[in-house]
Design a protein around this motif. Structure first.
Motif, mmCIF file in Angstrom:
data_model
loop_
_atom_site.group_PDB
_atom_site.id
_atom_site.type_symbol
_atom_site.label_atom_id
_atom_site.label_comp_id
_atom_site.label_asym_id
_atom_site.label_seq_id
_atom_site.Cartn_x
_atom_site.Cartn_y
_atom_site.Cartn_z
ATOM 1 N N VAL A 120 0.838 -1.204 0.000
ATOM 2 C CA VAL A 120 0.000 0.000 0.000
ATOM 3 C C VAL A 120 0.871 1.250 0.000
ATOM 4 O O VAL A 120 0.594 2.214 -0.716
ATOM 5 C CB VAL A 120 -0.981 0.002 1.198
ATOM 6 N N ARG A 121 1.943 1.223 0.766
ATOM 7 C CA ARG A 121 2.857 2.372 0.804
ATOM 8 C C ARG A 121 3.504 2.606 -0.570
ATOM 9 O O ARG A 121 3.617 3.746 -1.026
ATOM 10 C CB ARG A 121 3.933 2.173 1.864
ATOM 11 N N CYS A 122 3.928 1.526 -1.221
ATOM 12 C CA CYS A 122 4.529 1.646 -2.559
ATOM 13 C C CYS A 122 3.519 2.181 -3.562
ATOM 14 O O CYS A 122 3.835 3.071 -4.362
ATOM 15 C CB CYS A 122 5.049 0.298 -3.037
ATOM 16 N N ILE A 123 2.322 1.643 -3.529
ATOM 17 C CA ILE A 123 1.266 2.088 -4.450
ATOM 18 C C ILE A 123 0.977 3.564 -4.232
ATOM 19 O O ILE A 123 0.894 4.341 -5.188
ATOM 20 C CB ILE A 123 -0.007 1.236 -4.269
ATOM 21 N N GLN A 181 1.291 9.181 -5.967
ATOM 22 C CA GLN A 181 1.598 10.579 -5.671
ATOM 23 C C GLN A 181 2.582 11.159 -6.668
ATOM 24 O O GLN A 181 2.576 12.347 -6.935
ATOM 25 C CB GLN A 181 2.140 10.715 -4.247
ATOM 26 N N LYS A 182 3.428 10.307 -7.220
ATOM 27 C CA LYS A 182 4.399 10.752 -8.219
ATOM 28 C C LYS A 182 3.818 10.735 -9.627
ATOM 29 O O LYS A 182 4.529 11.037 -10.589
ATOM 30 C CB LYS A 182 5.648 9.867 -8.166
ATOM 31 N N GLY A 183 2.547 10.337 -9.748
ATOM 32 C CA GLY A 183 1.907 10.302 -11.054
ATOM 33 C C GLY A 183 2.334 9.128 -11.906
ATOM 34 O O GLY A 183 2.215 9.171 -13.122
ATOM 35 N N ARG A 184 2.811 8.073 -11.276
ATOM 36 C CA ARG A 184 3.295 6.900 -12.008
ATOM 37 C C ARG A 184 2.339 5.729 -11.810
ATOM 38 O O ARG A 184 2.703 4.658 -11.347
ATOM 39 C CB ARG A 184 4.697 6.548 -11.528
ATOM 40 N N ALA A 185 1.093 5.930 -12.217
ATOM 41 C CA ALA A 185 0.045 4.935 -12.008
ATOM 42 C C ALA A 185 0.326 3.618 -12.721
ATOM 43 O O ALA A 185 -0.038 2.550 -12.230
ATOM 44 C CB ALA A 185 -1.299 5.495 -12.455
ATOM 45 N N VAL A 186 0.990 3.680 -13.850
ATOM 46 C CA VAL A 186 1.265 2.460 -14.619
ATOM 47 C C VAL A 186 2.116 1.489 -13.799
ATOM 48 O O VAL A 186 1.889 0.271 -13.814
ATOM 49 C CB VAL A 186 1.953 2.803 -15.956
ATOM 50 N N GLU A 187 3.087 2.012 -13.049
ATOM 51 C CA GLU A 187 3.956 1.161 -12.240
ATOM 52 C C GLU A 187 3.219 0.514 -11.071
ATOM 53 O O GLU A 187 3.680 -0.469 -10.504
ATOM 54 C CB GLU A 187 5.157 1.956 -11.708
ATOM 55 N N CYS A 188 2.064 1.061 -10.711
ATOM 56 C CA CYS A 188 1.302 0.544 -9.576
ATOM 57 C C CYS A 188 0.627 -0.788 -9.870
ATOM 58 O O CYS A 188 0.328 -1.545 -8.952
ATOM 59 C CB CYS A 188 0.205 1.536 -9.176
ATOM 60 N N VAL A 189 0.393 -1.073 -11.124
ATOM 61 C CA VAL A 189 -0.407 -2.239 -11.494
ATOM 62 C C VAL A 189 0.134 -3.532 -10.914
ATOM 63 O O VAL A 189 -0.615 -4.319 -10.333
ATOM 64 C CB VAL A 189 -0.558 -2.347 -13.029
ATOM 65 N N GLN A 190 1.434 -3.772 -11.018
ATOM 66 C CA GLN A 190 1.982 -5.029 -10.493
ATOM 67 C C GLN A 190 1.807 -5.129 -8.989
ATOM 68 O O GLN A 190 1.518 -6.206 -8.454
ATOM 69 C CB GLN A 190 3.448 -5.191 -10.870
ATOM 70 N N TYR A 191 1.968 -4.002 -8.286
ATOM 71 C CA TYR A 191 1.795 -4.017 -6.839
ATOM 72 C C TYR A 191 0.328 -4.206 -6.461
ATOM 73 O O TYR A 191 0.011 -4.872 -5.479
ATOM 74 C CB TYR A 191 2.354 -2.737 -6.216
ATOM 75 N N GLN A 192 -0.562 -3.615 -7.246
ATOM 76 C CA GLN A 192 -1.989 -3.793 -6.997
ATOM 77 C C GLN A 192 -2.397 -5.250 -7.185
ATOM 78 O O GLN A 192 -3.211 -5.773 -6.427
ATOM 79 C CB GLN A 192 -2.814 -2.901 -7.927
ATOM 80 N N GLN A 193 -1.830 -5.907 -8.176
ATOM 81 C CA GLN A 193 -2.154 -7.311 -8.411
ATOM 82 C C GLN A 193 -1.684 -8.188 -7.257
ATOM 83 O O GLN A 193 -2.404 -9.080 -6.812
ATOM 84 C CB GLN A 193 -1.534 -7.783 -9.729
ATOM 85 N N ALA A 220 -7.517 0.969 0.929
ATOM 86 C CA ALA A 220 -6.540 1.617 0.059
ATOM 87 C C ALA A 220 -6.473 0.917 -1.287
ATOM 88 O O ALA A 220 -6.410 1.546 -2.332
ATOM 89 C CB ALA A 220 -5.162 1.623 0.712
ATOM 90 N N SER A 221 -6.535 -0.404 -1.239
ATOM 91 C CA SER A 221 -6.489 -1.175 -2.473
ATOM 92 C C SER A 221 -7.711 -0.866 -3.333
ATOM 93 O O SER A 221 -7.615 -0.629 -4.514
ATOM 94 C CB SER A 221 -6.435 -2.674 -2.157
ATOM 95 N N ALA A 222 -8.881 -0.870 -2.701
ATOM 96 C CA ALA A 222 -10.114 -0.636 -3.440
ATOM 97 C C ALA A 222 -10.139 0.761 -4.034
ATOM 98 O O ALA A 222 -10.497 0.951 -5.194
ATOM 99 C CB ALA A 222 -11.323 -0.840 -2.526
ATOM 100 N N SER A 223 -9.699 1.756 -3.258
ATOM 101 C CA SER A 223 -9.733 3.114 -3.788
ATOM 102 C C SER A 223 -8.717 3.310 -4.885
ATOM 103 O O SER A 223 -8.975 4.004 -5.862
ATOM 104 C CB SER A 223 -9.488 4.136 -2.664
ATOM 105 N N THR A 224 -7.564 2.660 -4.779
ATOM 106 C CA THR A 224 -6.542 2.780 -5.808
ATOM 107 C C THR A 224 -6.984 2.077 -7.083
ATOM 108 O O THR A 224 -6.861 2.618 -8.180
ATOM 109 C CB THR A 224 -5.205 2.188 -5.332
ATOM 110 N N VAL A 225 -7.510 0.879 -6.938
ATOM 111 C CA VAL A 225 -7.950 0.121 -8.099
ATOM 112 C C VAL A 225 -9.097 0.824 -8.812
ATOM 113 O O VAL A 225 -9.171 0.859 -10.026
ATOM 114 C CB VAL A 225 -8.368 -1.322 -7.690
ATOM 115 N N ASN A 226 -9.999 1.431 -8.023
ATOM 116 C CA ASN A 226 -11.136 2.121 -8.605
ATOM 117 C C ASN A 226 -10.788 3.505 -9.115
ATOM 118 O O ASN A 226 -11.624 4.169 -9.694
ATOM 119 C CB ASN A 226 -12.277 2.238 -7.578
#
Length: 100
Positions: free
Chosen positions: A32-35, A40-52, A89-95
């Motif tokens: 969650v901290r990494c995501i 916050q840095k605007g790098r949403a694409v990199e979040c996908v693997q962590y979200q999975q 946090a996961s749900a809000s990030t994914v949504n």
């Protein structure tokens, strides 16, 4: 790599105990901290693997909870709010609502 990922030949042989659950909760906290940091840095694409990985961990924990709700000792509820925070946090990030 997530501790939930287990090679097929070892699946079903792992013992589920308080230590394993706590490691998953700690891992989810870090995910969650990494995501959050990437978002916050605007790098949403990199979040996908962590979200999975986070999603897989949460599903795994939910499966454990559903399979044996009465067999867990009371001490297992120590970090319940931590798990809830990870789920939210996961749900809000994914949504897409977790973006700032």
């Amino acid at each position: 790599m997530s501790i939930v990922f287990v090679p097929k030949k070892l699946r079903g042989k792992a013992k589920i105990n308080q230590e394993t659950i706590q490691r998953l909760l700690d891992e989810n906290d870090q995910l969650v901290r990494c995501i959050t940091e990437y978002m916050q840095k605007g790098r949403a694409v990199e979040c996908v693997q962590y979200q999975q990985i986070l999603h897989r961990n949460i599903v795994y924990l939910a499966t454990i909870a559903d399979a044996s709700p009465d067999s867990m000792p009371p001490s297992s509820h120590v970090k319940t709010t931590h798990t809830s925070t990870s789920r939210e946090a996961s749900a809000s990030t994914v949504n897409g609502h977790g973006q700032t």
